[in-house]
Write a protein that holds these residues in place. Structure first.
Motif, mmCIF file in Angstrom:
data_model
loop_
_atom_site.group_PDB
_atom_site.id
_atom_site.type_symbol
_atom_site.label_atom_id
_atom_site.label_comp_id
_atom_site.label_asym_id
_atom_site.label_seq_id
_atom_site.Cartn_x
_atom_site.Cartn_y
_atom_site.Cartn_z
ATOM 1 N N LYS A 233 10.997 70.652 55.908
ATOM 2 C CA LYS A 233 12.374 69.885 54.768
ATOM 3 C C LYS A 233 13.176 70.874 55.696
ATOM 4 O O LYS A 233 14.592 69.918 56.171
ATOM 5 N N SER A 234 12.624 71.711 57.150
ATOM 6 C CA SER A 234 14.065 72.362 58.011
ATOM 7 C C SER A 234 13.895 71.073 58.636
ATOM 8 O O SER A 234 15.768 71.327 58.915
ATOM 9 N N LEU A 237 16.106 68.518 57.294
ATOM 10 C CA LEU A 237 17.562 68.708 57.062
ATOM 11 C C LEU A 237 18.528 68.845 58.165
ATOM 12 O O LEU A 237 19.812 67.699 58.236
ATOM 13 N N GLU A 240 18.936 65.099 58.911
ATOM 14 C CA GLU A 240 20.244 64.584 57.684
ATOM 15 C C GLU A 240 21.311 64.412 58.811
ATOM 16 O O GLU A 240 22.437 63.759 58.965
ATOM 17 N N ALA A 248 17.988 63.826 53.200
ATOM 18 C CA ALA A 248 16.844 64.600 53.806
ATOM 19 C C ALA A 248 15.904 64.407 53.348
ATOM 20 O O ALA A 248 14.333 63.903 53.341
#
Length: 449
Positions: A233-234, A237, A240, A248
């Protein structure tokens, strides 16, 4: 006469002194009947001293007697009933043993309001606390659940004696009630116990909920899975933010295959002909070098249905195409979400592909594309923009404004004293000046004639 308190640490059974303290016991029992104490927190726990509760606000300043509660919540009543009632402090009842239940007596306020008992009560956590005698009103004793008091005595508390992890009265059960209901009580009895703590909206304390376990651990596999999900997820992001991903939570399409290890001579038409036996192909593209046009030996094939792509994946793995064993996998590219796939020079820079995306964004009907730039087009010349216009969020001068600025600067330079001096000193400039002067003279002369 007894009451059962079901707390988050265990149960407490309290015997009430209904004969010696009838008004205090009636107030306590009727508040229990209204579920007034349900989900109340023990907001003041002092080791080897006491544990205090009964305040819906969990601040030590709230709470009211049953008669004040009925008066304030009854629409027909117009008279004013005091919040407190007179405490029943008897010399016979003392704070001698652990588990003594006593009403907290509020002192008179500075404004002149009388103090007394309301709804707050406490339970002693040690023996020999006689210094509380004559100050607070004893009305019961804990007869079952002394081990619960031991747990309550060992909880970790903050600087204001509030437990770091909430300890609450989950439910109250009246085992015996000898008092008749006061007028106006029956309509106020809720049909179901409350499910939300009365102090849930208070910002006075941020701690661990009574139903949370701060020391709980997951199996190693689940912990590793959570770490990987957090890292992914990091990374998404970050991609993005730098513009590599449109958003994301984008997912690669399930109906697009990635084919690699191709022979450089393999064309789009060849792959489309080979893979078309599995279903309708929306697009088939061999990725080529932007400058030379040479095949990069991999391609993307988009099927109309996901099932067709799955069948082609299983059937075409390691198949011989143009003397090469190809490798087939599901595409992990999300460039399709931006409506641009690659740098295929056969279509020109920035040309859209016919990928059958339909409405929505990235092929999904529930997504809407967000604009980061003034013009989302890649080729400004096709959209009416001039060469060199970036279309970014910050302002960039247009070509016309830049041309005007350039002309204005040139005029300024032409009128500078140094430039005039150089031009006047030049023989070429002197000849031109003489010609212009002679021409003006002839024009004036002709005009006079």
């Amino acid at each position: 006469m007894s009451v059962l308190l079901e707390t988050s640490l265990g149960d407490l059974v309290i015997d009430l002194e209904v004969d010696l303290c009838p008004k205090t016991c009636e107030n306590f029992l009727k508040l229990c009947k209204l579920y007034y104490y349900n989900l109340n927190a023990f907001f003041n726990v002092q080791k080897d001293f006491l544990a205090q509760t009964g305040d819906p606000t969990a601040t030590g300043t709230g709470g009211e007697s049953i008669w004040s509660y009925i008066n304030n919540n009854s629409q027909s009543s117009t008279r004013t009933v005091p919040r407190f009632f007179t405490p029943e402090i008897l010399p016979k009842l003392k704070h001698q043993t652990k588990g003594t239940v006593s009403m907290a007596v509020a002192p008179p306020s500075e404004s002149g309001a009388l103090g007394g008992c309301a709804s707050q009560f406490f339970v002693t956590l040690a023996d020999s606390t006689e210094y509380l005698d004559g100050v607070h009103a004893v009305f019961g004793h804990v007869v079952e659940g002394l081990d619960t008091l031991d747990k309550l005595n060992e909880v970790f508390v903050g600087k204001d004696f509030r437990p770091m992890k909430d300890v609450r009265i989950r439910h109250v059960v009246i085992l015996d009630d000898p008092f008749p209901d006061p007028p106006g009580l029956e309509p106020l009895i809720p049909s179901n116990p409350p499910t939300k703590p009365p102090d849930a909206g208070s910002n006075s304390f941020f701690g661990i909920g009574e139903d949370e376990d701060p020391l709980a651990t997951l199996p190693e596999e689940e912990e590793e899975k959570k770490r990987r999900e957090a890292a992914a997820k990091s990374s998404a992001l970050t991609l993005e933010m730098v513009g590599d991903l449109p958003f994301a939570n984008v997912r690669p399409p399930e109906n697009v295959l990635f084919v690699c290890k191709l022979n450089p001579v393999t064309r789009d038409e060849d792959l489309e002909l080979i893979f078309s036996r599995f279903g309708v192909i929306m697009s088939c593209q061999v990725i080529r070098d932007k400058k030379t046009g040479d095949s990069l030996q991999y391609a993307f094939i988009e099927f109309d249905k996901r099932e067709d792509a799955e069948q082609a994946y299983f059937k075409m793995q390691n198949v011989l195409v143009d003397d090469r064993r190809i490798w087939v996998d599901f595409s992990q590219s999300v460039a399709k979400a931006n409506d641009y796939w690659s740098n295929d020079i056969t279509r020109g820079p920035g040309k859209k592909r016919g990928l059958g995306l339909g409405s929505g964004f990235g092929g999904r009907e529930d997504l809407v594309q967000t604009r980061r730039y003034r013009d989302d087009g890649h080729d400004k010349r096709e959209r009416g923009g001039g060469r060199g216009e970036y279309g970014m969020v910050f302002d960039v001068p247009s070509s016309d404004s830049r041309r005007k600025d350039r002309d204005r600067d040139s005029r300024k330079r032409s009128r500078s004293p140094e430039r005039e001096r150089r031009r006047s000193a030049s023989p070429r400039w002197n000849d031109r000046r003489d010609r212009d002067r002679d021409r003006d003279y002839e024009r004036r002369r002709d005009r006079k004639r």
